[in-house]
Design a protein around this motif. Structure first.
Motif, mmCIF file in Angstrom:
data_model
loop_
_atom_site.group_PDB
_atom_site.id
_atom_site.type_symbol
_atom_site.label_atom_id
_atom_site.label_comp_id
_atom_site.label_asym_id
_atom_site.label_seq_id
_atom_site.Cartn_x
_atom_site.Cartn_y
_atom_site.Cartn_z
ATOM 1 N N ARG A 378 43.726 33.699 31.831
ATOM 2 C CA ARG A 378 42.568 34.513 31.466
ATOM 3 C C ARG A 378 41.298 33.992 32.129
ATOM 4 N N ILE A 379 41.175 32.668 32.226
ATOM 5 C CA ILE A 379 39.998 32.088 32.871
ATOM 6 C C ILE A 379 39.970 32.451 34.353
ATOM 7 N N ILE A 380 41.116 32.375 34.995
ATOM 8 C CA ILE A 380 41.202 32.749 36.407
ATOM 9 C C ILE A 380 40.844 34.222 36.584
ATOM 10 N N LYS A 381 41.290 35.062 35.667
ATOM 11 C CA LYS A 381 40.961 36.495 35.735
ATOM 12 C C LYS A 381 39.461 36.711 35.561
ATOM 13 N N LEU A 382 38.809 35.919 34.711
ATOM 14 C CA LEU A 382 37.366 36.014 34.557
ATOM 15 C C LEU A 382 36.662 35.800 35.894
ATOM 16 N N LEU A 383 37.143 34.801 36.650
ATOM 17 C CA LEU A 383 36.534 34.515 37.949
ATOM 18 C C LEU A 383 36.773 35.655 38.933
ATOM 19 N N ARG A 384 37.977 36.190 38.936
ATOM 20 C CA ARG A 384 38.272 37.291 39.854
ATOM 21 C C ARG A 384 37.449 38.531 39.483
ATOM 22 N N ASP A 385 37.300 38.786 38.185
ATOM 23 C CA ASP A 385 36.485 39.919 37.747
ATOM 24 C C ASP A 385 35.023 39.742 38.146
ATOM 25 N N ALA A 386 34.601 38.468 38.249
ATOM 26 C CA ALA A 386 33.221 38.174 38.651
ATOM 27 C C ALA A 386 33.054 38.176 40.169
ATOM 28 N N GLY A 387 34.136 38.451 40.891
ATOM 29 C CA GLY A 387 34.032 38.599 42.332
ATOM 30 C C GLY A 387 34.493 37.421 43.156
ATOM 31 N N ALA A 388 35.145 36.423 42.531
ATOM 32 C CA ALA A 388 35.634 35.282 43.299
ATOM 33 C C ALA A 388 36.646 35.745 44.341
ATOM 34 N N LYS A 389 36.488 35.270 45.564
ATOM 35 C CA LYS A 389 37.372 35.662 46.661
ATOM 36 C C LYS A 389 38.720 34.967 46.553
ATOM 37 N N GLU A 390 38.703 33.665 46.242
ATOM 38 C CA GLU A 390 39.911 32.863 46.028
ATOM 39 C C GLU A 390 39.664 31.939 44.844
ATOM 40 N N VAL A 391 40.733 31.598 44.133
ATOM 41 C CA VAL A 391 40.640 30.629 43.025
ATOM 42 C C VAL A 391 41.727 29.588 43.212
ATOM 43 N N HIS A 392 41.311 28.351 43.429
ATOM 44 C CA HIS A 392 42.233 27.228 43.614
ATOM 45 C C HIS A 392 42.109 26.328 42.383
ATOM 46 N N PHE A 393 43.163 26.292 41.578
ATOM 47 C CA PHE A 393 43.122 25.606 40.285
ATOM 48 C C PHE A 393 43.568 24.154 40.457
ATOM 49 N N ARG A 394 42.746 23.211 39.959
ATOM 50 C CA ARG A 394 43.052 21.790 40.011
ATOM 51 C C ARG A 394 42.984 21.210 38.601
ATOM 52 N N VAL A 395 43.984 20.419 38.249
ATOM 53 C CA VAL A 395 44.135 19.915 36.884
ATOM 54 C C VAL A 395 44.056 18.383 36.908
ATOM 55 N N SER A 396 43.165 17.823 36.092
ATOM 56 C CA SER A 396 42.922 16.376 36.128
ATOM 57 C C SER A 396 43.902 15.585 35.271
ATOM 58 N N ALA A 397 45.100 16.116 35.065
ATOM 59 C CA ALA A 397 46.196 15.424 34.375
ATOM 60 C C ALA A 397 47.498 15.924 34.980
ATOM 61 N N PRO A 398 48.576 15.167 34.864
ATOM 62 C CA PRO A 398 49.893 15.660 35.279
ATOM 63 C C PRO A 398 50.369 16.768 34.347
ATOM 64 N N PRO A 399 51.435 17.462 34.690
ATOM 65 C CA PRO A 399 51.945 18.536 33.825
ATOM 66 C C PRO A 399 52.460 18.005 32.492
#
Length: 492
Positions: A378-399
Motif C-alpha cells: 500500500r505504501i508503494i502504491k501511495l508513491l506511484r499514485d503520487a507520480g513516482a516513476k520508479e520505487v526501489h524498496f530497501r529494508v534495514s533488516a534481513p527477512p
C-alpha cells in the motif's frame, strides 16, 4: 514499521528512581520517564511509589496521559517518598487486561514488593504449572506474575530480596530486564544473555535511576552512568545510598541483545550498550547502499524508524535525501484497532506522500522491515499514485522468517511474507521495481561499540534457548484454553 495493520511491538519499558536528596517528586519523575518510554508499550502503564517503606500504586489500560490524570498523579505525589517504579506494557505474553498491567505489587510476610518486567520467559508455562501444582493461585496470565511468585517464595525462605532474586534467576529462562522495589531497596536485574536493554543513571542531587533506555534518564535530568551487565543484579540501598551489585550470573559467553532494539524498538536518541541508536540506523542505511546500489533521484524513509536508515543510504550513495511522507500524528489507537476496513485504510490516513518530492522521480524507499507485506504494498502504491516513476524498496533488516520467543510480537510464521518465498517473489507481492534486504552479515555490525553479541533468531532460526512447548505468543491464555480434556481452567 511497514505493517501498520500488524506492527511489531516490543514487550515493555521499565523505570525506577531513588532520590537520595529528597528534592524530586518521584511520582512526577516516573510519569515523565514513562512518557519517554511510551513507544515501548501503549496498552497499559503503571506507577508504584514507596513512601517511607509503604508501597502504593496505580495501573490501568491506556496511554500514560490517559491513565495518569492530574488527580491520579496528585494522589501518588508524596513529599516524603524517595523511590518509585514505572512501567509501560505491550502484551506478548498474557492477555490485555488490567490484571496484567504493571508494576505488580505483592504484599507478603516480609513486606511489600513492586516488580516491573520487560521481556518474555521461554519456560514460563512450565514454571506456572509447577507453581499451580504447589497451590499458587494466579490472578492474571502474564509471565511477570510467575516471576513475582518465585521471588516472593524465595524471599520468605532466604530473607534478603537480592538473594531471593538471584535464586529465582537460577530457574528463569529467556529474556527479562527487571526493576524491583522493596521497602528499602531499588534493584535492577538483567538476564544472563542480556536480550533486553537496561541502564543506570545518576541524579544531580544524589541517587540513581534505572531505565530500559537512556532517553528516560534524559527526561528526568539524570546522567547515564552505564548499562546493567547481562546477569547482573544492581542494588541501591536507601540506608547507605550506595550502589552495589551481585554478579553470580554474569559472564555467559552467549550474550546477545535483540538486534531489533537498534533497528526499530529503541528511540533514536537513546544510547544502548555504548552505541547511539541513531548512528546504528544510519549505518544500516550505509550497508544497504553498499549491498543494493541503484540509480535513483531521491531517497526517502517510512516514518519514523525508516528515516535514519534512509539518511544513511543517502549519505553513502550520494543520492539526495528527501521528505517523502508526512505522518499524521493525531491518529490514536482506537482508530487503528477499529474495524477491518479501518485497519485496511490506516496507511492512507497515517501517511500521505509529498508529491513535490516524488513526482516523476526514481525513488529509493527505506523501511526497517517487512512483516506481512500488505502494508508495504500500500505504501508503494501511495508513491506511484503520487507520480513516482520508479520505487526501489530497501529494508534495514534481513527477512523475517521465524517466530520470536523473547518479547518481540512477531505474528505466526505462516503470516510472514518472507517464509518460503524468495526476494523476487516478495517483490512481486509488494510491487516495487527492485527489493533489497540488509544481510545477516551486516545486521550484527550496526552497533560496533557494544560489548555483546546480537540475537538474530527471527532471521536465521538459530535460538540460544527455545520453549519446549511452542504455543502462541500469548502462551498463558493458550495454556488456559488448551488443557487436557476434563482438566479445569483456573477459577473453575
Amino acid at each position: 514499521m511497514s505493517d501498520f495493520a500488524y506492527p511489531l511491538h516490543e514487550e515493555c519499558g521499565v523505570f525506577g528512581i531513588y532520590d537520595r536528596a529528597g528534592t524530586e517528586d518521584v511520582a512526577a519523575a516516573a510519569y515523565s520517564a514513562l512518557y519517554a518510554l511510551q513507544h515501548r508499550g501503549q496498552e497499559s502503564c503503571g506507577i508504584a511509589v514507596n513512601d517511607d517503606g509503604v508501597i502504593n500504586g496505580h495501573r490501568d489500560l491506556g496511554l500514560v496521559n490517559e491513565v495518569f490524570t492530574p488527580a491520579v498523579l496528585g494522589s501518588l505525589a508524596k513529599p516524603t517518598a524517595h523511590m518509585a517504579t514505572g512501567h509501560v506494557r505491550y502484551a506478548t505474553s498474557g492477555s490485555r487486561v488490567r490484571a496484567n498491567a504493571q508494576p505488580m505489587i505483592v504484599r507478603h510476610g516480609r513486606g511489600t514488593m513492586a516488580l516491573c518486567h520487560n521481556g518474555n520467559l521461554t519456560n514460563a508455562l512450565e514454571l506456572r504449572r509447577q507453581l499451580e501444582n504447589e497451590g499458587a493461585i494466579f490472578h492474571g496470565s502474564s509471565d511477570t506474575e510467575v516471576i513475582c511468585y518465585l521471588v516472593t517464595r524465595n524471599r520468605l525462605r532466604m530473607g534478603s530480596i537480592e538473594i531471593a532474586i538471584s535464586k529465582t534467576m537460577d530457574v528463569l529462562e529467556g529474556a527479562y530486564s527487571l526493576v524491583v522495589m522493596s521497602a528499602t531497596k531499588l534493584i535492577a536485574v538483567r538476564d544472563p544473555r542480556g536480550y533486553r536493554p537496561l541502564c543506570i543513571g545518576t541524579l544531580p542531587g544524589g541517587g540513581y535511576v534505572f531505565a530500559s533506555e537512556s532517553c528516560a534518564l534524559d527526561a528526568v535530568g539524570a546522567t547515564l552512568l552505564r548499562d546493567v551487565e547481562p546477569g547482573e543484579i544492581v542494588i541501591t540501598d536507601t540506608k547507605t545510598g550506595e550502589l552495589r551489585s551481585i554478579k553470580d550470573h554474569c559472564g555467559r559467553p552467549d550474550r546477545q541483545m535483540c538486534v531489533f532494539e537498534f533497528i526499530y524498538f529503541a528511540r533514536p536518541d537513546s544510547i544502548i550498550e555504548g552505541s547511539s541508536v541513531h548512528e546504528a540506523r544510519k549505518q544500516a542505511g550505509r550497508f544497504l547502499a553498499q549491498e543494493h546500489p541503484v540509480e535513483a533521484d531521491v531517497v526517502i524513509g517510512v516514518p519514523d524508524s525508516g528515516l535514519d536508515a534512509a539518511l544513511g543510504y543517502s549519505q553513502e550513495s550520494g543520492i539526495p535525501y528527501g521528505i517523502g511522507f508526512i505522518k499524521n500524528k493525531y491518529i490514536g489507537r482506537t482508530f487503528i484497532q477499529g474495524s477491518q476496513k479501518q485497519r485496511e485504510n490506516s496507511v492512507r490516513i497515517k501517511l500521505n506522500a509529498v508529491t513535490s518530492t516524488v513526482k516523476g522521480k526514481r525513488v529509493v524507499l527505506v523501511d526497517d522491515s517487512i512483516v506481512r507485506g500488505t502494508t508495504s504494498a500500500r505504501i508503494i502504491k501511495l508513491l506511484r499514485d503520487a507520480g513516482a516513476k520508479e520505487v526501489h524498496f530497501r529494508v534495514s533488516a534481513p527477512p523475517f522468517k521465524y517466530p520470536c520467543y523473547f518479547g518481540t510480537d512477531i505474528p505466526d510464521q505462516k503470516l510472514l511474507v518472507a517464509t518460503g518465498r524468495t526476494v523476487d517473489q516478495i517483490n512481486e507481492i509488494i510491487g516495487a521495481d527492485t527489493l533489497g534486504y540488509l544481510s545477516t552479515e551486516h545486521v550484527v555490525q550496526l552497533a560496533q561499540n557494544t560489548n555483546c553479541g546480537f540475537c538474530t533468531a527471527c532471521f536465521t532460526g538459530k535460538y540460544a534457548v527455545k520453549p519446549e512447548e511452542v504455543l502462541s505468543t500469548d502462551i498463558h491464555e493458550r495454556h488456559l484454553n488448551d488443557r487436557p480434556k476434563g482438566e479445569k481452567k483456573l477459577g473453575e
